[in-house]
Scaffold this active site. Structure first.
Site, PDB file in Angstrom:
ATOM      1  N   TYR A  12      -5.044   3.938  -2.243  1.00 64.96           N
ATOM      2  CA  TYR A  12      -4.061   5.140  -2.091  1.00 64.96           C
ATOM      3  C   TYR A  12      -2.548   5.050  -3.285  1.00 64.96           C
ATOM      4  CZ  TYR A  12      -5.165   1.792   2.020  1.00 64.96           C
ATOM      5  OH  TYR A  12      -6.364   1.846   3.025  1.00 64.96           O
ATOM      6  N   LEU A  69      -2.217   1.361  16.488  1.00 65.16           N
ATOM      7  CA  LEU A  69      -1.567   2.718  17.060  1.00 65.16           C
ATOM      8  C   LEU A  69      -2.560   3.859  17.186  1.00 65.16           C
ATOM      9  CD1 LEU A  69       2.332   1.762  16.266  1.00 65.16           C
ATOM     10  CD2 LEU A  69       0.165   0.798  17.949  1.00 65.16           C
ATOM     11  N   GLY A  93      -0.621   6.604  15.545  1.00 64.42           N
ATOM     12  CA  GLY A  93       0.290   7.741  16.123  1.00 64.42           C
ATOM     13  C   GLY A  93       0.062   8.004  17.328  1.00 64.42           C
TER      14      GLY A  93
END
Length: 343
Positions: free
Chosen positions: A56, A207, A210
């Site tokens: 990351y 989610l 998005g």
């Protein structure tokens, strides 16, 4: 919040974990002050499981977490670290590595960047098709015995691989994409296998990257995510947004947001299906507050049925990832690409 155990003898965690990848996104990195404040808000609220990876931001995320941890925070923070994603100087992913030598080399660098003498959960981000999972997990098990790692996790692997890995060393949790839009773990044996073996599930993408926020709308110029997330492709996006819109009246009836409803749905999978923890990506402190409200919700059996009916899995348009990325997912391959030890 009610605490859950990761695995049969893993750490106690809240029903939420903080996904830190967005804090080091190479295209839109978070403001560092906001990112640090978000980590502090999570820890102060009892959300102690911090999910990161050595790739990351090519190490930036681990450095950021080290800088964010205040005196006394390391003792309560649970650091879940992924390794094995190889990246080039331009940031592009160039492969997957799970050889034992790489396991120990990657861990050494992560410990230095994180400023700690151990990580709480260490896991390969993807299965290396050229390395038997027994060899990868066996190497991590050696670091457990040496005190550098507390628990072993897996990510995006199928049921057969989970069983083979667990036979080498107990697995605390399997990280897998799981949401109202991604129901594969229910049908491909992953949830059943984890439940049978006493392994927790840490669900990311709750989610749908998005789509289930309730606020996302199709941008006029297109979304760059469409290149690697087919559900954002112009040909698929309208149908997926229409599905997400079906959740609006259901969320309004409870006085919550669509994002909170979608997160609460994932957390509700704890009932009768083993431990499921929702990994929530956040880059600002107020997102932690919103997620905590979702963790406090109790959805009735009738509400859960209504949600399942509102978002049928076969109506979600597009695969989770582009074809090249899907090929890296052992969880999508029915075990056909798993390397086997010679002899």
């Amino acid at each position: 919040m009610h605490l859950h155990t990761l695995g049969t003898d893993g750490p106690q965690v809240a029903p939420l974990a903080l996904g830190c990848s967005g804090m080091s996104d190479r295209t839109a990195p978070a403001d560092e002050a906001d990112a640090v404040a978000t980590i502090h808000a999570a820890l102060d609220a009892g959300v102690t499981l911090l999910d990161t990876a050595d790739f990351y931001g090519m190490g930036h995320n681990e450095d950021l977490i080290r800088r964010a941890l205040r005196t006394g925070d390391r003792e309560k923070a649970l650091l879940s670290v992924k390794f094995g994603g190889l990246r080039g100087p331009d940031g592009a992913f160039v492969g997957v590595e799970g050889r034992p030598a790489h396991v120990k080399n990657a861990l050494a660098y992560s410990l230095r960047r994180l400023g700690t003498d151990h990580v709480d959960i260490y896991r390969p981000a993807r299965l290396d098709p050229a390395t038997p999972v027994e060899d990868t997990v066996g190497a991590i098990a050696e670091t457990v015995r040496a005190g550098y790692v507390r628990h072993i996790g897996l990510s995006e692997v199928g049921a057969e691989t989970i069983r083979r890995a667990h036979a080498v060393h107990p697995i605390s949790d399997v990280q897998i994409e799981y949401s109202l839009f991604s129901r594969g773990p229910e049908t491909n044996g992953i949830l059943d296998t984890c439940r049978d073996l006493g392994i927790a599930v840490t669900a990311y993408g709750v989610l749908a990257h998005g789509l289930l926020t309730g606020s996302y709308r199709q941008p006029a110029g297109g979304d760059p995510r469409a290149h690697w997330l087919p559900r954002f492709h112009p040909g698929n996006l309208p149908a997926n947004l229409a599905l997400a819109d079906r959740l609006r009246p259901l969320a309004a009836a409870r006085g919550i947001t669509v994002a909170q409803l979608a997160t609460a749905w994932v957390i509700a999978r704890n009932r009768g299906s083993g431990t499921v923890v929702a990994v929530v990506g956040a880059r600002r402190p107020h997102r932690i507050e919103e997620a905590l409200a979702a963790a406090d919700l109790t959805l009735t059996a009738a509400e859960l049925r209504t949600l399942d009916e509102a978002v049928p899995p076969d109506e979600v348009a597009g695969t989770r990832y582009a074809a090249a990325l899907m090929a890296l997912l052992d969880s999508e391959q029915d075990g056909t690409r798993t390397a086997v030890r010679a002899g």
